[in-house]
Design an enzyme around this catalytic site. Structure first.
Site, PDB file in Angstrom:
ATOM      1  N   PRO A  92       0.823  -1.221   0.000  1.00 36.44           N
ATOM      2  CA  PRO A  92       0.000   0.000   0.000  1.00 36.44           C
ATOM      3  C   PRO A  92       0.856   1.271   0.000  1.00 36.44           C
ATOM      4  O   PRO A  92       2.082   1.195   0.077  1.00 36.44           O
ATOM      5  CB  PRO A  92      -0.768  -0.104   1.324  1.00 36.44           C
ATOM      6  CG  PRO A  92       0.093  -0.946   2.202  1.00 36.44           C
ATOM      7  CD  PRO A  92       0.829  -1.883   1.305  1.00 36.44           C
ATOM      8  N   CYS A 275      -5.412   0.207  -6.605  1.00 37.06           N
ATOM      9  CA  CYS A 275      -4.166   0.316  -7.380  1.00 37.06           C
ATOM     10  C   CYS A 275      -3.893   1.661  -8.037  1.00 37.06           C
ATOM     11  O   CYS A 275      -2.777   2.163  -7.943  1.00 37.06           O
ATOM     12  CB  CYS A 275      -4.149  -0.763  -8.455  1.00 37.06           C
ATOM     13  SG  CYS A 275      -4.038  -2.413  -7.746  1.00 37.06           S
ATOM     14  N   PHE A 337     -15.962  -0.145  -5.759  1.00 39.58           N
ATOM     15  CA  PHE A 337     -15.302   0.833  -6.626  1.00 39.58           C
ATOM     16  C   PHE A 337     -15.617   0.578  -8.094  1.00 39.58           C
ATOM     17  O   PHE A 337     -15.429   1.439  -8.942  1.00 39.58           O
ATOM     18  CB  PHE A 337     -13.781   0.864  -6.370  1.00 39.58           C
ATOM     19  CG  PHE A 337     -12.974  -0.183  -7.067  1.00 39.58           C
ATOM     20  CD1 PHE A 337     -12.391   0.075  -8.303  1.00 39.58           C
ATOM     21  CD2 PHE A 337     -12.782  -1.436  -6.502  1.00 39.58           C
ATOM     22  CE1 PHE A 337     -11.636  -0.885  -8.955  1.00 39.58           C
ATOM     23  CE2 PHE A 337     -12.026  -2.408  -7.150  1.00 39.58           C
ATOM     24  CZ  PHE A 337     -11.458  -2.129  -8.379  1.00 39.58           C
TER      25      PHE A 337
HETATM   26  N1  LIG Z   1      -6.208  -5.915  -6.532  1.00 37.55           N
HETATM   27  C1  LIG Z   1      -5.880  -5.812  -7.792  1.00 37.55           C
HETATM   28  O1  LIG Z   1      -6.726  -5.660  -8.676  1.00 37.55           O
HETATM   29  C2  LIG Z   1      -4.436  -5.871  -8.219  1.00 37.55           C
HETATM   30  C3  LIG Z   1      -4.144  -6.043  -9.581  1.00 37.55           C
HETATM   31  C4  LIG Z   1      -2.807  -6.130  -9.962  1.00 37.55           C
HETATM   32  C5  LIG Z   1      -1.804  -6.020  -9.019  1.00 37.55           C
HETATM   33  N2  LIG Z   1      -2.115  -5.844  -7.696  1.00 37.55           N
HETATM   34  C6  LIG Z   1      -1.015  -5.793  -6.732  1.00 37.55           C
HETATM   35  O2  LIG Z   1      -0.921  -7.072  -6.106  1.00 37.55           O
HETATM   36  C7  LIG Z   1      -0.525  -6.945  -4.731  1.00 37.55           C
HETATM   37  C8  LIG Z   1      -1.542  -7.602  -3.831  1.00 37.55           C
HETATM   38  O3  LIG Z   1      -2.784  -6.947  -4.002  1.00 37.55           O
HETATM   39  P1  LIG Z   1      -4.136  -7.517  -3.398  1.00 37.55           P
HETATM   40  O4  LIG Z   1      -5.237  -6.642  -3.890  1.00 37.55           O
HETATM   41  O5  LIG Z   1      -4.199  -8.988  -3.628  1.00 37.55           O
HETATM   42  O6  LIG Z   1      -3.862  -7.248  -1.831  1.00 37.55           O
HETATM   43  P2  LIG Z   1      -4.627  -7.876  -0.579  1.00 37.55           P
HETATM   44  O7  LIG Z   1      -4.449  -6.910   0.523  1.00 37.55           O
HETATM   45  O8  LIG Z   1      -6.001  -8.312  -0.976  1.00 37.55           O
HETATM   46  O9  LIG Z   1      -3.795  -9.226  -0.253  1.00 37.55           O
HETATM   47  C9  LIG Z   1      -2.521  -9.247   0.264  1.00 37.55           C
HETATM   48  C10 LIG Z   1      -2.433 -10.356   1.290  1.00 37.55           C
HETATM   49  O10 LIG Z   1      -1.068 -10.522   1.698  1.00 37.55           O
HETATM   50  C11 LIG Z   1      -1.058 -10.944   3.039  1.00 37.55           C
HETATM   51  N3  LIG Z   1       0.262 -10.745   3.654  1.00 37.55           N
HETATM   52  C12 LIG Z   1       0.885  -9.577   3.953  1.00 37.55           C
HETATM   53  N4  LIG Z   1       2.094  -9.817   4.498  1.00 37.55           N
HETATM   54  C13 LIG Z   1       2.240 -11.162   4.544  1.00 37.55           C
HETATM   55  C14 LIG Z   1       3.281 -12.025   4.983  1.00 37.55           C
HETATM   56  N5  LIG Z   1       4.434 -11.543   5.489  1.00 37.55           N
HETATM   57  N6  LIG Z   1       3.091 -13.356   4.884  1.00 37.55           N
HETATM   58  C15 LIG Z   1       1.947 -13.867   4.381  1.00 37.55           C
HETATM   59  N7  LIG Z   1       0.939 -13.105   3.937  1.00 37.55           N
HETATM   60  C16 LIG Z   1       1.075 -11.764   4.011  1.00 37.55           C
HETATM   61  C17 LIG Z   1      -2.152 -10.104   3.683  1.00 37.55           C
HETATM   62  O11 LIG Z   1      -2.602 -10.693   4.903  1.00 37.55           O
HETATM   63  C18 LIG Z   1      -3.219 -10.096   2.575  1.00 37.55           C
HETATM   64  O12 LIG Z   1      -4.191 -11.103   2.755  1.00 37.55           O
HETATM   65  C19 LIG Z   1      -0.346  -5.440  -4.512  1.00 37.55           C
HETATM   66  O13 LIG Z   1       1.009  -5.116  -4.720  1.00 37.55           O
HETATM   67  C20 LIG Z   1      -1.196  -4.824  -5.585  1.00 37.55           C
HETATM   68  O14 LIG Z   1      -0.743  -3.548  -5.942  1.00 37.55           O
HETATM   69  C21 LIG Z   1      -3.415  -5.790  -7.293  1.00 37.55           C
END
Ligand SMILES: NC(=O)c1ccc[n+]([C@@H]2O[C@H](COP(=O)([O-])OP(=O)(O)OC[C@H]3O[C@@H](n4cnc5c(N)ncnc54)[C@H](O)[C@@H]3O)[C@@H](O)[C@H]2O)c1
Length: 458
Positions: A92, A275, A337
């Site tokens: 984030p 994002c 969103f």
């Molecule tokens: N949401 C989207 O549409 C999207 C699309 C492309 C890229 N991304 C990127 O992908 C990444 C993840 O996004 P998201 O939306 O899935 O996030 P999210 O918050 O839904 O999921 C991330 C997960 O990681 C876990 N986590 C954090 N630290 C940890 C650790 N040390 N060990 C194990 N688990 C851990 C958290 O508990 C959480 O459940 C981000 O960098 C985001 O920018 C997101």
């Protein structure tokens, strides 16, 4: 059964869950394990009520779970049992210290790298799936390869381009898959291994191989360009409202130009999601740190237009509802969103709800999938808000309706029934331009869409 590869994904969120479900479904010869420190989330992934809503996801998980797709909170064991580790933890925007509000907060990322290092007994490929600042792979490699146990790690960048709401479709049939690695024999070999995974279902010409920095930067750039299109069309929507041009007609006309193309030209109350803003602010921060002030300002303006568009929506409501909404019931239809997701991160609806509460309006929030998240987002003012899944009941006794998410459901409501149940004069503010405005006007509504002349009875 012996599996061909043991794949681990750290982070069971909006990216980790769907991505791994698709890999598991497309590659029954691989064992795919998804781990997360959040035990509740893992419990939900192992239940019938998945932690995220995404069309097609439930079926896919049902088909693969406990066959070659597993969810667990045993991070350590997962690391030991795998050869390839996708890291999909959250990155984030930093909320503290240097770069607060702009830089990416890499603490979860770094913690994961250190965990991989401390539990690994064999060499591994680590895949950056999270969106990261360009040149993060160097830091990752420094941490991982600073060991004296004779094990080595190759860091590969494989950013995710899925869009929430269509994640499964996007993953099954991606425009492209991008895989970046260092141009060394070890890097190239690791990249090949990741290419091999996707080649199980993605046509080879859609798998792009690049250097690791290009791959990292392409993800930030893709999001910046996508958001820029929305801010561009939204900026023109304001001019349409002043000139009686119609933003849909303008978007259609420019979108027919093959150099521009028709997608992502929909004017709205603004973009949201976890994002766009975060990645642009990160890009701005990176540019500044390289002394590229002009470039930073250019991209910053994309976010500023978005904030301005959200503010304009509220100003428009106030100005047209006789400069006060105090004590007036207002139904917000949609809180996610975007449609087809329950995700509300950075949703314009959060800002709109808060601003209306400040104006002392009585808010009713409705959404088919996002009410649980809406409640969390509005926790601070929860007692002032009614959460109502049924849009008809939400609109009952309201002075105004604001459409904040483009759910299909809102296109087909019986608006005569809605109108009859509202306080007169009744207002509709269509923040997504999805309704039939002329028809609503004929029913009796005062209709305000984005980038169109208002349709008023007074
Ligand atoms: N949401 C989207 O549409 C999207 C699309 C492309 C890229 N991304 C990127 O992908 C990444 C993840 O996004 P998201 O939306 O899935 O996030 P999210 O918050 O839904 O999921 C991330 C997960 O990681 C876990 N986590 C954090 N630290 C940890 C650790 N040390 N060990 C194990 N688990 C851990 C958290 O508990 C959480 O459940 C981000 O960098 C985001 O920018 C997101």
């Amino acid at each position: 059964m012996e599996f061909e590869k043991n794949i681990l994904c750290i982070g069971a969120g909006y990216v980790g869950g769907p991505t791994m479900a698709v890999i598991a479904a497309k590659c029954p010869q691989y064992r795919v394990l998804v781990v997360d420190v959040d035990k509740e989330r893992i419990k939900a992934w192992n239940s019938d009520r998945l932690p995220i809503f995404e069309p097609g996801l439930q079926d896919l998980v049902k088909k693969t779970r406990d066959k070659n797709l597993f969810f667990s909170s045993e991070v350590q064991r997962g690391i030991q049992e795998s050869e390839i580790i996708f890291v999909s933890v959250n990155t984030p925007t930093k909320t503290f210290g240097q770069g607060a509000g702009r830089a990416a907060d890499l603490q979860y990322w770094e913690k994961t790298a250190r965990e991989i290092l401390s539990h690994s007994k064999t060499s591994k490929i680590v895949v950056e799936k999270s969106t990261l600042p360009v040149r993060t792979a160097t830091a990752m490699e420094r941490i991982l390869n600073g060991n004296s146990r004779g094990i080595s790690f190759e860091v590969v960048s494989n950013p995710e381009f899925l869009a929430e709401g269509t994640a499964i479709q996007d993953l099954e049939n991606p425009d492209r898959v991008l895989i970046g690695a260092k141009e060394t024999p070890g890097g190239i070999k690791a990249r090949k291994e990741i290419v091999e995974i996707y080649a199980n279902w993605v046509p080879r010409e859609r798998i792009i191989e690049s250097n690791v920095w290009s791959s990292e930067l392409s993800k930030l750039t893709a999001n910046a360009f996508l958001a820029q299109r929305i801010s561009s069309i939204n900026s023109i929507s304001a001019l349409c409202e002043k000139t009686e041009a119609d933003i849909n007609e303008v978007a259609y006309a420019i979108g027919m130009d093959s150099r521009i193309g028709p997608k992502f030209l929909k004017a709205s109350v603004g973009f949201g999601g976890s994002c766009f803003k975060k990645d642009i602010m990160n890009l701005v921060y990176i540019c500044e740190s390289y002394g590229l002030e002009k470039v930073a300002q250019y991209w910053q303006a994309v976010v500023e237009i978005n904030d301005w568009q959200e503010g304009r929506f509220i100003q428009n409501m106030l100005a047209n509802m006789f400069n006060t909404v105090a004590e007036k019931r207002i139904a917000l239809l949609g809180f996610a969103f975007k449609a087809n997701t329950g995700d509300t991160r950075e949703s314009p609806a959060i800002y709109i709800a808060q601003a209306l509460i400040e104006e002392r309006a009585r808010i009713v929030v409705s959404d088919p999938e996002a009410l649980e998240n809406a409640r969390k987002d509005l926790k601070r003012i929860e007692d002032k808000i009614i959460f109502e899944p049924d849009p008809y009941r939400a609109a009952e006794g309201a002075h105004a309706i604001a459409i904040l998410t483009e759910w299909d459901l809102y296109k087909t409501l019986d608006y005569e029934r809605v109108f009859d149940s509202m306080v007169q004069p009744a207002f509709i503010f269509d923040g997504r331009n999805i309704l039939h405005h002329k028809r609503l006007f004929e029913i009796g509504f005062n209709v305000f869409a984005i980038g169109k002349a208002p349709l008023k009875h007074f």
